[in-house]
Design a protein around this motif. Structure first.
Motif, short mmCIF file in Angstrom:
data_model
loop_
_atom_site.label_atom_id
_atom_site.label_comp_id
_atom_site.label_asym_id
_atom_site.label_seq_id
_atom_site.Cartn_x
_atom_site.Cartn_y
_atom_site.Cartn_z
N ASP A 1 0.96 -0.96 0.36
CA ASP A 1 -0.39 -0.14 0.40
C ASP A 1 0.66 1.14 0.01
OD1 ASP A 1 -2.01 -1.28 0.08
OD2 ASP A 1 -2.50 -1.22 2.30
N MET A 2 1.98 0.98 0.67
CA MET A 2 2.74 1.91 0.69
C MET A 2 3.95 2.07 -0.64
SD MET A 2 4.11 4.43 2.32
CE MET A 2 4.15 4.57 3.96
N ALA A 3 3.93 1.25 -1.25
CA ALA A 3 5.12 0.89 -2.20
C ALA A 3 4.12 1.29 -3.26
CB ALA A 3 5.76 -0.15 -2.74
N THR A 4 2.89 1.26 -3.36
CA THR A 4 2.11 1.77 -5.07
C THR A 4 2.34 3.04 -5.58
OG1 THR A 4 1.19 -0.78 -4.49
CG2 THR A 4 0.20 0.59 -6.80
N PRO A 5 1.87 3.70 -4.63
CA PRO A 5 1.78 5.86 -4.93
C PRO A 5 3.27 5.94 -5.38
CG PRO A 5 0.35 4.85 -2.81
CD PRO A 5 1.61 3.77 -3.12
N GLY A 6 3.94 5.69 -4.40
CA GLY A 6 5.00 5.82 -5.04
C GLY A 6 6.28 5.40 -5.83
N VAL A 7 5.93 4.04 -6.29
CA VAL A 7 6.37 3.39 -8.06
C VAL A 7 4.80 4.44 -9.31
CG1 VAL A 7 5.95 1.72 -9.40
CG2 VAL A 7 7.09 1.24 -7.04
N LEU B 1 -0.04 11.26 -3.98
CA LEU B 1 -0.32 10.59 -4.17
C LEU B 1 -0.48 9.40 -2.92
CD1 LEU B 1 1.22 8.97 -7.65
CD2 LEU B 1 -0.61 9.93 -7.50
N ARG B 2 0.51 9.17 -1.91
CA ARG B 2 0.03 8.66 -0.76
C ARG B 2 -1.31 8.94 -0.62
NH1 ARG B 2 5.90 7.94 -1.00
NH2 ARG B 2 6.36 9.66 -0.21
N SER B 3 -1.18 10.35 0.13
CA SER B 3 -2.03 11.38 0.68
C SER B 3 -3.77 10.41 0.28
CB SER B 3 -2.91 12.42 0.76
OG SER B 3 -1.60 12.66 1.58
N ALA B 4 -3.86 10.19 -1.22
CA ALA B 4 -5.42 10.54 -2.07
C ALA B 4 -5.46 8.67 -2.00
CB ALA B 4 -5.35 10.27 -4.04
N LEU B 5 -3.80 7.57 -1.97
CA LEU B 5 -4.71 6.27 -2.46
C LEU B 5 -4.52 5.14 -1.09
CD1 LEU B 5 -2.80 5.70 -5.23
CD2 LEU B 5 -4.71 5.83 -5.32
N MET B 6 -4.02 5.85 0.30
CA MET B 6 -3.59 5.18 1.55
C MET B 6 -4.99 6.06 2.38
SD MET B 6 0.07 4.99 1.74
CE MET B 6 -0.04 4.12 3.42
N GLN B 7 -5.43 7.63 2.28
CA GLN B 7 -5.96 8.31 3.49
C GLN B 7 -7.11 8.36 2.65
OE1 GLN B 7 -2.58 8.96 3.85
NE2 GLN B 7 -2.75 7.09 5.01
N GLY C 1 -2.01 -7.79 -3.61
CA GLY C 1 -2.55 -7.27 -1.84
C GLY C 1 -2.90 -6.11 -2.46
N TRP C 2 -2.23 -5.24 -3.05
CA TRP C 2 -2.96 -3.36 -2.77
C TRP C 2 -3.68 -3.55 -2.43
CZ3 TRP C 2 -3.32 -0.09 -7.32
CH2 TRP C 2 -2.86 1.42 -7.29
N HIS C 3 -3.96 -2.99 -1.32
CA HIS C 3 -6.25 -2.19 -1.48
C HIS C 3 -5.56 -0.40 -1.33
CE1 HIS C 3 -5.77 -6.44 0.27
NE2 HIS C 3 -7.27 -6.28 0.03
N PRO C 4 -5.98 -0.13 -2.72
CA PRO C 4 -6.03 1.03 -2.54
C PRO C 4 -7.40 1.98 -1.78
CG PRO C 4 -6.75 0.62 -4.77
CD PRO C 4 -6.44 -0.43 -4.02
N ALA C 5 -7.14 3.43 -1.41
CA ALA C 5 -8.62 3.85 -0.73
C ALA C 5 -9.58 4.25 -1.58
CB ALA C 5 -8.28 4.97 0.21
N PRO C 6 -10.85 4.19 -2.17
CA PRO C 6 -11.67 3.82 -2.89
C PRO C 6 -12.08 5.37 -3.87
CG PRO C 6 -12.56 2.04 -1.86
CD PRO C 6 -11.22 2.67 -1.39
N GLY C 7 -12.05 5.98 -2.60
CA GLY C 7 -11.74 7.48 -2.55
C GLY C 7 -10.83 8.84 -2.57
N GLY C 8 -9.45 7.86 -3.12
CA GLY C 8 -8.71 8.91 -2.90
C GLY C 8 -8.20 8.68 -4.94
N ILE C 9 -9.00 7.73 -5.43
CA ILE C 9 -8.53 7.00 -7.25
C ILE C 9 -8.93 8.32 -7.99
CG2 ILE C 9 -8.92 5.60 -8.65
CD1 ILE C 9 -9.61 2.93 -6.70
N LEU C 10 -9.77 9.60 -7.68
CA LEU C 10 -9.97 10.21 -8.36
C LEU C 10 -9.24 10.92 -8.08
CD1 LEU C 10 -11.44 11.11 -10.94
CD2 LEU C 10 -13.39 12.24 -9.37
#
Length: 247
Positions: A58-64, A212-218, A130-139
């Motif tokens: 979950d932390m790696a994906t936004p950075g990549v 991207l970390r703020s959006a996809l994690m929180q 196993g990535w679980h992005p925050a749905p509300g942060g995708i857009l």
């Protein structure tokens, strides 16, 4: 004598050409897809991110994903434009009905197309891991990813239009390595020395990684990081317009 094709068609055709040129280039494909995938897998199986999160993927994906914007906008487009300039392609195309503005728009289309491909590939592999992005942060993440691509593409064009192609190759590849390792993309700068952290948050790489970390994690929209990206986009674009050399 036949009239030139409509501007939109000319731009789309140029965008397709630029896209295929990037995808067929082995070095650019390595930087655009293979290395980000290696970074994603490496960060997900090693403890490098354990101090920041309970979920490595979950932390790696936004950075990549942020790294993909750097590789395509800065490195990929910078190198391609630099050598097009060296061989007179830019000078020739700028005098055709496509024009300078059409040429730039074609490059923008290419960057966004390649970035979309990268996003699909990285996201698919991340989901399998196993990535679980925050749905509300995708857009919000997609919006910030495009903004980041704009900032790094502007920087790539600025470098390509002001220095020799060999220097462009060296500078953009070096920046890719430095930003990936110490630019706040893959690793948050919060744990770094206090004297460095305020400066790091002004970098476009840190801003994009944080956004991207703020959006996809929180599922949060990081306004400060977005403003930093917007400023870099405007400043780099104006600088490129002012100093870009077509030949």
């Amino acid at each position: 004598m036949n009239a030139p094709a409509p501007l939109l068609r000319r731009v789309l055709l140029q965008g397709r050409y630029e896209t295929m040129a990037m995808l067929r280039n082995g070095e650019q494909l390595l930087i655009a897809v293979i290395l980000p995938l290696m970074a994603l897998i490496g960060l997900s199986i090693t403890p490098l991110l354990d101090e920041f999160t309970d979920s490595r993927i979950d932390m790696a994906t936004p950075g990549v994903l942020a790294l993909c914007a750097v590789s395509t906008g800065l490195t990929g487009q910078g190198i391609a434009t630099g050598f097009d300039r060296r061989y007179g392609v830019l000078r020739f195309l700028s005098t055709t009905p496509l024009g300078q503005s059409g040429l730039i728009l074609g490059k923008v289309i290419a960057v966004l197309t390649v970035l979309a491909i990268q996003t699909v590939v990285i996201s698919t592999v991340a989901l399998l891991l196993g990535w679980h992005p925050a749905p509300g942060g995708i857009l919000p993440a997609l919006v910030q990813l495009v903004l980041g691509a704009g900032a790094f593409t502007s920087l790539g064009l600025l470098i390509a239009g002001t220095v020799r192609p060999e220097a462009t190759l060296a500078i953009t590849n070096l920046l890719w390595v430095l930003l990936a390792a110490a630019g706040g993309i893959l690793f948050p700068v919060a744990s770094w020395p206090d004297v460095y952290e305020p400066v790091a948050h002004l970098l476009p790489s840190t801003a994009l990684g944080d956004a991207l970390r703020s959006a996809l994690m929180q599922a949060e929209f990081n306004l400060t990081a977005s403003i930093v990206l917007l400023v870099w986009t405007v400043v780099a674009s104006l600088a490129a317009i002012r100093w870009f050399k077509w030949s």
